[in-house]
Design a protein around this motif. Structure first.
Motif, short mmCIF file in Angstrom:
data_model
loop_
_atom_site.label_atom_id
_atom_site.label_comp_id
_atom_site.label_asym_id
_atom_site.label_seq_id
_atom_site.Cartn_x
_atom_site.Cartn_y
_atom_site.Cartn_z
N GLY A 1 0.79 -1.23 0.00
CA GLY A 1 0.00 0.00 0.00
C GLY A 1 0.81 1.27 0.00
N ARG A 2 2.06 1.22 0.50
CA ARG A 2 2.81 2.45 0.70
C ARG A 2 4.14 2.50 -0.04
N GLN A 3 4.60 1.35 -0.53
CA GLN A 3 5.95 1.31 -1.09
C GLN A 3 6.03 0.71 -2.48
N SER B 1 2.98 12.12 0.93
CA SER B 1 2.97 12.08 -0.54
C SER B 1 3.48 13.38 -1.16
N ARG C 1 -1.31 8.68 -0.52
CA ARG C 1 -1.38 7.57 0.41
C ARG C 1 -2.68 7.58 1.20
N ASP C 2 -2.98 6.48 1.86
CA ASP C 2 -4.27 6.33 2.55
C ASP C 2 -4.50 7.39 3.62
N GLU C 3 -3.40 7.90 4.22
CA GLU C 3 -3.57 8.85 5.32
C GLU C 3 -4.23 10.16 4.88
#
Length: 495
Positions: free
Chosen positions: A129-131, A286, A340-342
């Protein structure tokens, strides 16, 4: 031969790895945690659980992540991240100040330590999800960071605590260690305050793993400098430098970057300390795909200097240096799908607008004319002939600006535009105690202090100015394990 007793101060990742290692070598282990059980785990509980590890290819990763399927392996380019890559990154981002001996141990022991953690019951998984981004139908990892703990930081605390329970390690909560008991033989125990009662606990060795001093407002200002009292604390409220103080009070040697810390772009309206319900969702990482502007509407960092793994831990300081300690991250529709999800959580300070002119009027605290002038100059400076590629440092840059963007520079011209307000969030401090290769704390004469060990964020000398993302947890695990082994083994011989 009587069983030796080891006391571990703290109950986060480094502490529990130390406790498990000492127990593995036959010691009786007592863990003393300042927080109550609901707030256990120190800073570990607030992390996303990423762990930087050296590996030679997908087969190494499948050893750590046995649930990785053949389809996953076929559809993903994991590449490799050798010990040389890891050491080069660690040296580069710390401006070659990292202690070479400790850095070498961290890197060389990263894979064996994660393998050992897997045997303790910790479950790892790829950080899709992040990388990783999809390129030609396959996921491609970037930035040398591939592995995270299933369940993030809270999951890591849960796995390690379960392992400690299984091994008969006693954990006491609400137990604040206030001082070390010492004499000519070295450390012989600790003084602990619990439920309003102070008592002494004897031990053959004490391992300090109580985190940094980032939650101590006075120490932040004393050591990091002006304005650091205004930073938000990303993690636990309990990391106030207790371990540092009790060791320094009896002659331990301080070392490392006491004026430095890990600090990131953090939600402007986040609470003073971390919120376990939100975890690391307040971070906003991001920014390489957009721009940051301050109250004057001006850019002040090279958002594309490197992969965010290698810049995010130092850019919080740069945000804190801006007027009123804030910045806005600006994105247009060409890149919003990469956020990103955040960026999608409820607790976010966000504005949107169809045009830059409309956006300028919504950016609280920002000079709208300065912002529009900055955007006009920025858009005109972008090299649109170079292809944008988020998976590599693409060289798509600006030219002729006071602060150029060296990668991932896109014009901001496709509305609706999105902007997110951030401030500085401090993660942990870099200054700490001096240790040797066995994680023994050294005194100011550079001699080991018998019976005293340290691991995790309160160890100095490894991180300076910055750090490679994911190396903090790995650092805690590696030196926690070493401290646990050595404290139990050494205690078997009379000092």
């Amino acid at each position: 031969m009587s069983t030796r007793r080891v006391i571990v101060v703290g109950a986060g990742n480094a502490a529990l790895c130390a406790a498990l290692a000492a127990r593995e070598r036959g010691a009786e282990v007592l863990v003393l945690e300042r927080a109550d059980k609901t707030r256990r785990g120190g800073n570990t509980a607030f992390t996303a659980g990423a762990m930087r590890v050296a590996y030679n290819g997908v087969d190494d990763l499948r050893e750590l992540m046995p649930d990785l399927t053949d389809d996953d392996a076929a559809n993903t380019d994991f590449g490799s991240y050798t010990t040389e890559n890891f050491l080069d990154d660690l040296a580069r981002v710390t401006e070659y100040r990292t202690d070479p001996d400790l850095a070498g141990i961290l890197v060389d022991q990263s894979y064996p330590t994660l393998s050992w953690m897997k045997d303790q019951g910790v479950k790892f998984m790829p950080i899709y999800g992040r990388q990783a981004f999809k390129v030609d139908g396959r996921f491609k990892f970037w930035g040398g960071l591939t592995v995270e703990v299933n369940g993030g930081g809270p999951g890591l605390v849960e796995y390690l605590t379960k392992a400690a329970d299984r091994e008969g390690i006693k954990i006491e909560y609400g137990a604040r260690v206030v001082s070390l008991i010492h004499g000519d033989e070295g450390i012989t125990g600790v003084t602990v305050s619990q439920d309003g009662v102070t008592r002494n606990e004897e031990a053959d060795a004490v391992i300090l793993a109580s985190g940094g001093f980032q939650a101590n407002t006075e120490w932040r200002t004393r050591y990091l400098g002006p304005s650091w009292d205004l930073a938000k604390v990303r993690g636990t409220m309990f990391n106030t430098g207790d371990g540092h103080k009790m060791a320094l009070d009896i002659g331990a040697s301080p070392t490392g970057n006491w004026s430095g810390c890990h600090a990131v772009g953090w939600e402007r309206n986040a609470p003073e300390f971390g919120d376990l319900a939100v975890g690391d969702g307040f971070q906003k990482h991001s920014y390489p795909f957009g721009i940051l502007v301050n109250a004057h509407g001006q850019r002040f960092v090279d958002e594309g200097a490197d992969f965010r793994n290698y810049t995010y831990a130092k850019y919080g300081r740069r945000i804190l240096e801006q007027p009123n300690q804030f910045a806005w991250q600006i994105f247009d529709q060409k890149v919003t799908h990469l956020l990103r999800d955040e960026y999608r959580i409820r607790e976010v300070t966000k504005v949107t607008a169809p045009t830059l002119e409309a956006l300028a009027g919504k950016l609280e605290g920002v000079d709208p004319d300065g912002f529009l002038a900055e955007l006009q100059a920025y858009n005109a400076a972008v090299d649109t002939n170079t292809e944008f590629n988020p998976n590599v440092k693409d060289g798509r840059s600006t030219s002729g600006l006071p602060v150029n963007k060296t990668n991932w520079a896109n014009t901001l011209d496709e509305g609706p535009f999105e902007a997110y307000q951030v401030t500085c969030g401090i993660t942990f401090t870099f200054g700490g105690l001096r240790i040797n290769k066995d994680a023994q704390v050294l005194d100011t004469d550079m001699n080991p202090m018998p019976g005293l060990y340290a691991a995790g964020e309160l160890v100095g000398g490894i991180f300076y100015f910055n750090y490679p993302g994911g190396s903090g947890l790995t650092n805690g695990s590696v030196f926690g394990r070493i401290a646990g082994y050595h404290s139990a083994d050494t205690a078997r011989s009379p000092r």
